[in-house]
Design a protein around this motif. Sequence first.
Motif, PDB file in Angstrom:
ATOM      1  N   LYS A   1       0.644  -1.421  -0.428  1.00 47.33           N
ATOM      2  CA  LYS A   1      -0.177   0.180   0.508  1.00 47.33           C
ATOM      3  C   LYS A   1       0.884   1.547  -0.401  1.00 47.33           C
ATOM      4  N   VAL A   2       0.367   1.782  -0.471  1.00 47.31           N
ATOM      5  CA  VAL A   2       1.343   3.065  -1.089  1.00 47.31           C
ATOM      6  C   VAL A   2       0.285   4.831  -0.747  1.00 47.31           C
TER       7      VAL A   2
ATOM      8  N   LEU B   1      13.495   6.314  -3.344  1.00 50.57           N
ATOM      9  CA  LEU B   1      13.461   5.255  -1.491  1.00 50.57           C
ATOM     10  C   LEU B   1      12.267   5.950  -1.215  1.00 50.57           C
ATOM     11  N   ARG B   2      10.777   6.041  -1.491  1.00 52.46           N
ATOM     12  CA  ARG B   2      10.435   5.121  -0.671  1.00 52.46           C
ATOM     13  C   ARG B   2      10.085   4.237  -1.136  1.00 52.46           C
ATOM     14  N   MET B   3      10.500   3.844  -1.937  1.00 58.50           N
ATOM     15  CA  MET B   3      10.015   2.160  -2.599  1.00 58.50           C
ATOM     16  C   MET B   3      10.945   1.588  -1.817  1.00 58.50           C
TER      17      MET B   3
ATOM     18  N   LYS C   1      10.003  -2.414   5.649  1.00 58.84           N
ATOM     19  CA  LYS C   1       8.626  -2.062   6.538  1.00 58.84           C
ATOM     20  C   LYS C   1       8.537  -2.582   6.629  1.00 58.84           C
ATOM     21  N   LEU C   2       7.883  -3.617   5.556  1.00 57.13           N
ATOM     22  CA  LEU C   2       7.082  -4.819   5.248  1.00 57.13           C
ATOM     23  C   LEU C   2       7.931  -5.802   5.895  1.00 57.13           C
TER      24      LEU C   2
ATOM     25  N   SER D   1       8.958 -16.914   1.972  1.00 59.44           N
ATOM     26  CA  SER D   1      10.532 -16.371   1.524  1.00 59.44           C
ATOM     27  C   SER D   1      10.086 -16.257  -0.187  1.00 59.44           C
ATOM     28  N   GLY D   2       9.396 -16.571  -0.630  1.00 60.75           N
ATOM     29  CA  GLY D   2       8.459 -15.569  -1.564  1.00 60.75           C
ATOM     30  C   GLY D   2       8.555 -14.385  -1.490  1.00 60.75           C
ATOM     31  N   GLU D   3       8.487 -13.661  -0.601  1.00 63.02           N
ATOM     32  CA  GLU D   3       7.745 -11.944  -0.077  1.00 63.02           C
ATOM     33  C   GLU D   3       9.114 -12.403  -0.462  1.00 63.02           C
ATOM     34  N   LYS D   4       9.998 -12.234   0.978  1.00 62.57           N
ATOM     35  CA  LYS D   4      10.513 -12.022   0.776  1.00 62.57           C
ATOM     36  C   LYS D   4      12.253 -11.908   0.156  1.00 62.57           C
ATOM     37  N   LYS D   5      11.994 -12.728  -0.804  1.00 60.25           N
ATOM     38  CA  LYS D   5      12.901 -12.347  -2.077  1.00 60.25           C
ATOM     39  C   LYS D   5      12.458 -11.817  -2.731  1.00 60.25           C
ATOM     40  N   ILE D   6      11.071 -11.077  -3.298  1.00 58.59           N
ATOM     41  CA  ILE D   6      11.073  -9.867  -3.560  1.00 58.59           C
ATOM     42  C   ILE D   6      11.555  -8.739  -3.212  1.00 58.59           C
ATOM     43  N   LEU D   7      10.550  -8.824  -1.484  1.00 57.19           N
ATOM     44  CA  LEU D   7      10.590  -7.700  -1.390  1.00 57.19           C
ATOM     45  C   LEU D   7      12.603  -6.528  -1.301  1.00 57.19           C
ATOM     46  N   GLN D   8      13.172  -8.254  -1.483  1.00 64.02           N
ATOM     47  CA  GLN D   8      14.952  -7.718  -0.696  1.00 64.02           C
ATOM     48  C   GLN D   8      15.004  -7.284  -2.848  1.00 64.02           C
ATOM     49  N   HIS D   9      14.494  -8.059  -3.497  1.00 61.27           N
ATOM     50  CA  HIS D   9      14.684  -7.679  -4.739  1.00 61.27           C
ATOM     51  C   HIS D   9      14.599  -6.030  -5.074  1.00 61.27           C
ATOM     52  N   VAL D  10      13.568  -5.456  -4.314  1.00 60.78           N
ATOM     53  CA  VAL D  10      12.786  -3.862  -4.652  1.00 60.78           C
ATOM     54  C   VAL D  10      14.305  -3.706  -3.956  1.00 60.78           C
TER      55      VAL D  10
END
Length: 386
Positions: free
Chosen positions: A215-216, A318-320, A326-327, A360-369
């Motif tokens: 959510k943004v 930076l916002r991204m 945070k997530l 873990s799939g969610e975390k992988k995406i967040l780390q990539h972002v």
Amino acid sequence: MLVPKDQIITLEMAEESPIGSKMMYHNLKSRLLSPKHGFLTTYILQEKKKGEESKYFPFIDILPKTFENFPIFFTPEEKEWLRGSPFLDQVEEKIIDVKTDFDLICDKVPEYSQFSLTEFSEIRMMVSSRIFGMNILGKKTDGFVPMADMLNHKRPKQTSWTYTDDKNGFVIEALKDIPRNEQVYDSYGKKCNSRFFLNYGFIVENNDGNEVPIKVYYPESDDKKEMKKEMINDHSDFKKFRVTDNFNENIMHEFMSWLRFVEFDENITLLIDYQARAATQSPMQDSDSDDAADDPNRGFKAKDLPPLSVRNEQKVLLRMKLEATKLLGNYPQTYEEDLEILEKDEGLTFNTRNALLMRSGEKKILQHVIEFADTMVRLLNLDVDQ
């Protein structure tokens, strides 16, 4: 493979059943949150009551006897493996939605109380995992196709299916040669594991369709927030994006465009000018509509914004990074710890392993972002320095 029409259970049959007709009388088709699922669930519940007297007993008899692999039936201990994941919110929303439909049917059709909420919930999830959309004699419908619903998922697809009026049945055809004694697969499509897990009860490993909802909101300090809302004719305070690790996908372009819009704090005339140009360049959706002709916002959408300035793009990145960080902070374990647990595979059940793969799939995406944002900020800083 051909499944004859007389073996198929359709939505129309459910609507014309004894309880289904009463649901139709009370206009529940337009009031249920998931009407087609609710009616088909009702049909199966009625047929189950008949036992072997049901024409569809052979189909009903081979349906799953337990539904423990669906997250809405997870124990508190199993849900703990999903702590911190936004997927848990989807699970709770599904539980509430299913109960809401059940309560509404019971209120309007009192005899529905012969079925328990647990029975309704189990068959409701069976429906979501086995339903087919079809076109029979020119009419779109949904229903169950015995045998066809036995095929497991695999991509790329090796079969195609459709209802064929000429053959008076549902046809599955192989798209390539399949060796004898090999399993025949269907493709359920490219979906995020959240959809597979919630509606089918399984996880696809190394799934390239994974997403994470983010959510943004507009920044609280944005004194141009109300003006921006007027510009896009949308007065909500946030938008939710299902982000991926592929920045070439449309959803990621929309995600970054929205960030450019909400983070923009420079001369507002730049946005106004872009809005005006978009309105004149955009083809009219309905040239005969007076409302369309008078709409000053036509053609302008926050999801269409290109980079506006180096400074704005830095704020976007930076916002991204902030939102993804945070997530990630909501999870008790790190991505690396998840991988270590998966590798050891000690004491994991089918459900806890799927929950572990989900998070873990969610975390992988967040780390990539986060890594993408860091890289792009460095590159932008180099350009500014030069």
